[in-house]
Design a protein around this motif. Structure first.
Motif, PDB file in Angstrom:
ATOM      1  N   VAL A 239      37.926 -28.290 -27.242  1.00  0.00           N
ATOM      2  CA  VAL A 239      37.111 -28.925 -26.392  1.00  0.00           C
ATOM      3  C   VAL A 239      38.120 -30.115 -26.357  1.00  0.00           C
ATOM      4  N   TYR A 240      38.455 -31.038 -25.477  1.00  0.00           N
ATOM      5  CA  TYR A 240      38.801 -32.507 -25.555  1.00  0.00           C
ATOM      6  C   TYR A 240      38.477 -32.973 -24.934  1.00  0.00           C
ATOM      7  N   ILE A 241      37.955 -34.465 -25.222  1.00  0.00           N
ATOM      8  CA  ILE A 241      37.940 -35.957 -24.636  1.00  0.00           C
ATOM      9  C   ILE A 241      38.219 -36.667 -23.699  1.00  0.00           C
ATOM     10  N   VAL A 242      37.572 -37.005 -22.128  1.00  0.00           N
ATOM     11  CA  VAL A 242      38.887 -37.160 -21.102  1.00  0.00           C
ATOM     12  C   VAL A 242      38.482 -38.325 -20.261  1.00  0.00           C
ATOM     13  N   GLY A 243      39.583 -39.042 -19.694  1.00  0.00           N
ATOM     14  CA  GLY A 243      38.877 -40.024 -19.170  1.00  0.00           C
ATOM     15  C   GLY A 243      40.200 -40.798 -18.497  1.00  0.00           C
ATOM     16  N   GLY A 244      39.986 -41.779 -17.900  1.00  0.00           N
ATOM     17  CA  GLY A 244      40.931 -42.766 -17.612  1.00  0.00           C
ATOM     18  C   GLY A 244      41.240 -43.302 -18.773  1.00  0.00           C
ATOM     19  N   PHE A 245      41.054 -43.308 -19.599  1.00  0.00           N
ATOM     20  CA  PHE A 245      41.383 -44.444 -20.818  1.00  0.00           C
ATOM     21  C   PHE A 245      42.849 -43.288 -21.929  1.00  0.00           C
ATOM     22  N   ASN A 246      42.468 -42.427 -21.289  1.00  0.00           N
ATOM     23  CA  ASN A 246      44.044 -41.545 -22.107  1.00  0.00           C
ATOM     24  C   ASN A 246      44.591 -40.447 -20.795  1.00  0.00           C
ATOM     25  N   ASN A 247      44.082 -40.899 -19.525  1.00  0.00           N
ATOM     26  CA  ASN A 247      44.631 -40.273 -18.512  1.00  0.00           C
ATOM     27  C   ASN A 247      44.526 -38.675 -18.101  1.00  0.00           C
ATOM     28  N   ALA A 249      45.162 -36.833 -20.611  1.00  0.00           N
ATOM     29  CA  ALA A 249      45.666 -35.836 -21.569  1.00  0.00           C
ATOM     30  C   ALA A 249      44.941 -35.348 -22.410  1.00  0.00           C
ATOM     31  N   LEU A 250      44.684 -34.175 -22.508  1.00  0.00           N
ATOM     32  CA  LEU A 250      44.561 -32.819 -22.995  1.00  0.00           C
ATOM     33  C   LEU A 250      45.225 -33.005 -24.410  1.00  0.00           C
ATOM     34  N   ASN A 251      45.327 -33.500 -25.820  1.00  0.00           N
ATOM     35  CA  ASN A 251      46.497 -33.597 -26.608  1.00  0.00           C
ATOM     36  C   ASN A 251      45.200 -33.790 -28.391  1.00  0.00           C
ATOM     37  N   GLY A 252      45.913 -33.270 -29.241  1.00  0.00           N
ATOM     38  CA  GLY A 252      45.576 -34.053 -30.775  1.00  0.00           C
ATOM     39  C   GLY A 252      44.889 -35.393 -30.866  1.00  0.00           C
ATOM     40  N   ASP A 253      45.136 -35.506 -29.994  1.00  0.00           N
ATOM     41  CA  ASP A 253      44.388 -37.337 -30.315  1.00  0.00           C
ATOM     42  C   ASP A 253      42.870 -37.059 -29.752  1.00  0.00           C
ATOM     43  N   CYS A 254      42.636 -36.852 -28.917  1.00  0.00           N
ATOM     44  CA  CYS A 254      41.502 -36.404 -27.655  1.00  0.00           C
ATOM     45  C   CYS A 254      40.784 -34.692 -28.488  1.00  0.00           C
ATOM     46  N   LYS A 255      41.291 -34.136 -29.125  1.00  0.00           N
ATOM     47  CA  LYS A 255      40.991 -32.866 -29.206  1.00  0.00           C
ATOM     48  C   LYS A 255      39.717 -32.724 -30.331  1.00  0.00           C
ATOM     49  N   MET A 256      38.728 -31.900 -30.221  1.00  0.00           N
ATOM     50  CA  MET A 256      36.694 -32.412 -30.623  1.00  0.00           C
ATOM     51  C   MET A 256      37.274 -31.384 -31.926  1.00  0.00           C
ATOM     52  N   PHE A 281      36.040 -31.856 -21.812  1.00  0.00           N
ATOM     53  CA  PHE A 281      37.158 -30.432 -20.646  1.00  0.00           C
ATOM     54  C   PHE A 281      37.353 -29.177 -21.958  1.00  0.00           C
ATOM     55  N   TRP A 282      37.035 -27.748 -21.257  1.00  0.00           N
ATOM     56  CA  TRP A 282      37.553 -26.976 -21.967  1.00  0.00           C
ATOM     57  C   TRP A 282      39.149 -26.272 -21.575  1.00  0.00           C
ATOM     58  N   LYS A 283      40.425 -26.104 -22.982  1.00  0.00           N
ATOM     59  CA  LYS A 283      41.419 -26.085 -22.771  1.00  0.00           C
ATOM     60  C   LYS A 283      41.019 -24.009 -23.458  1.00  0.00           C
ATOM     61  N   ASP A 284      41.626 -23.184 -22.114  1.00  0.00           N
ATOM     62  CA  ASP A 284      41.866 -22.245 -23.033  1.00  0.00           C
ATOM     63  C   ASP A 284      42.509 -21.766 -23.690  1.00  0.00           C
ATOM     64  N   ALA A 285      42.837 -21.264 -24.455  1.00  0.00           N
ATOM     65  CA  ALA A 285      44.194 -20.830 -25.526  1.00  0.00           C
ATOM     66  C   ALA A 285      44.991 -20.202 -25.128  1.00  0.00           C
ATOM     67  N   SER A 286      44.467 -18.791 -24.564  1.00  0.00           N
ATOM     68  CA  SER A 286      45.347 -17.933 -23.946  1.00  0.00           C
ATOM     69  C   SER A 286      45.764 -17.999 -22.541  1.00  0.00           C
TER      70      SER A 286
END
Length: 330
Positions: A239-247, A249-256, A281-286
């Motif tokens: 699960v990630y927090i996203v918005g215009g503030f981080n473009n 981006a689904l990376n470690g900085d915003c992963k919950m 946002f949810w990202k499926d690992a597989s």
């Protein structure tokens, strides 16, 4: 594109950032750097997609930030329509984007030379590329394939307001200031099939300050704690927090991270004072598939902005020119 820098940049391809100011009356001391493009040293020569990179101490091994931007040479007009999905089962959830490219000059082979990219709220990860028009008419290329450009409407963005750290504002539960500022937001809940009928900024953020005089230098940084009260989603993923503030981006900085004992996801982000839109946002690992509706739901009524970028590759050309741009709000 493989182009040389002399093909797409006037003057130099790099420059030192000399425009800076120091923070004033903030717990978190910082230096604000500012760059305006084009300038006397760096000026794009041709239209298309660009990537700006900033490095520390002129060392390519010390990247600080990167940002996409676009240079447009307007040669065509874009008419956009947002309608319910053509698929009956999705009409209450999805929004379909139909558009027409109006041109006055001849395009020899639109199936090979024209590409149109559609984005929802400027999100690169969910962009749809169109390589073939559905119909060709005099002076117009029509894109209305029933199966193409169908976007989940999503929900309105969640938001919080940290323009002041002296009192609690929208969505702020607690503020603690000592050697640094800690902001605790009220816990968020999954949509549970409910449409959030509220005004938002379609994912944008604004650096603002009600405690000082200058938004840029007087706005402090705070560690903002996000909490999502939800059971751990079945299947492997993040699960990630996203918005215009981080473009987005689904990376470690915003992963919950998930706290099983309290049945909730949490993440703390260091953000400058202002007003922020955000989603989960949810990202499926597989599969790597991104789902912006798992916690937010999806509704045709949701207000979104759609962008259409039109690219043209000239016969024998070595890059895609950006010749058209359209913007439409649902």
């Amino acid at each position: 594109s493989g182009l040389s820098t002399i093909d797409y940049i006037n003057s130099f391809s790099h420059d030192r950032i000399n425009d800076y100011r120091y923070s004033f009356n903030t717990l978190q001391k910082f230096t604000h750097y500012e760059l305006k493009l084009p300038n006397a040293q760096v000026s794009p020569k041709i239209s298309g997609n660009y990537l700006l990179k900033v490095y520390l101490d002129n060392d390519l091994n010390k990247p600080v930030v990167s940002q996409r931007f676009y240079v447009l040479e307007s040669q065509v007009n874009v008419g956009i329509e947002v309608a319910p999905s053509s698929q009956v089962a999705l009409r209450s959830r999805n929004q379909k984007v139909n558009f027409t490219i109006f041109h006055t000059t001849s395009i020899a082979n639109p199936f090979a030379d024209i590409k149109a990219v559609v984005m929802q709220n400027g999100i690169q990860a969910t962009a749809v590329s169109n390589s073939k028009p559905s119909a060709i008419k005099p002076g117009g290329l029509v894109y209305n394939d029933p199966q193409q450009n169908d976007f989940s409407g999503g929900n309105e963005f969640r938001k919080f307001d940290t323009r002041s750290i002296r009192y609690k504002t929208e969505q702020v539960q607690e503020i603690i200031g000592d050697t640094s500022i800690q902001v605790f937001l009220f816990p968020d809940q999954p949509s549970n099939g409910k449409y959030a009928n509220q005004n938002d900024e379609n994912g944008k953020f604004f650096i603002r300050n009600q405690d000082g005089r200058d938004d840029i230098t007087d706005s402090d940084y705070a560690n903002v704690l996000f909490t999502l009260n939800a059971e751990e989603t079945a299947g492997k993923g993040e699960v990630y927090i996203v918005g215009g503030f981080n473009n987005y981006a689904l990376n470690g900085d915003c992963k919950m991270t998930y706290d099983a004992s309290k049945h909730r996801y949490q993440r703390s982000l260091k953000l400058k004072q202002g007003v922020y839109d955000y989603k989960y946002f949810w990202k499926d690992a597989s599969t790597g598939k991104i789902d912006g509706t798992a916690f937010e739901g999806s509704f045709f009524e949701a207000e979104n902005q759609y962008q259409v970028f039109v690219y043209y590759t000239r016969p024998g050309g070595r890059w895609q020119e950006l010749i058209g741009y359209g913007l439409k709000s649902k």
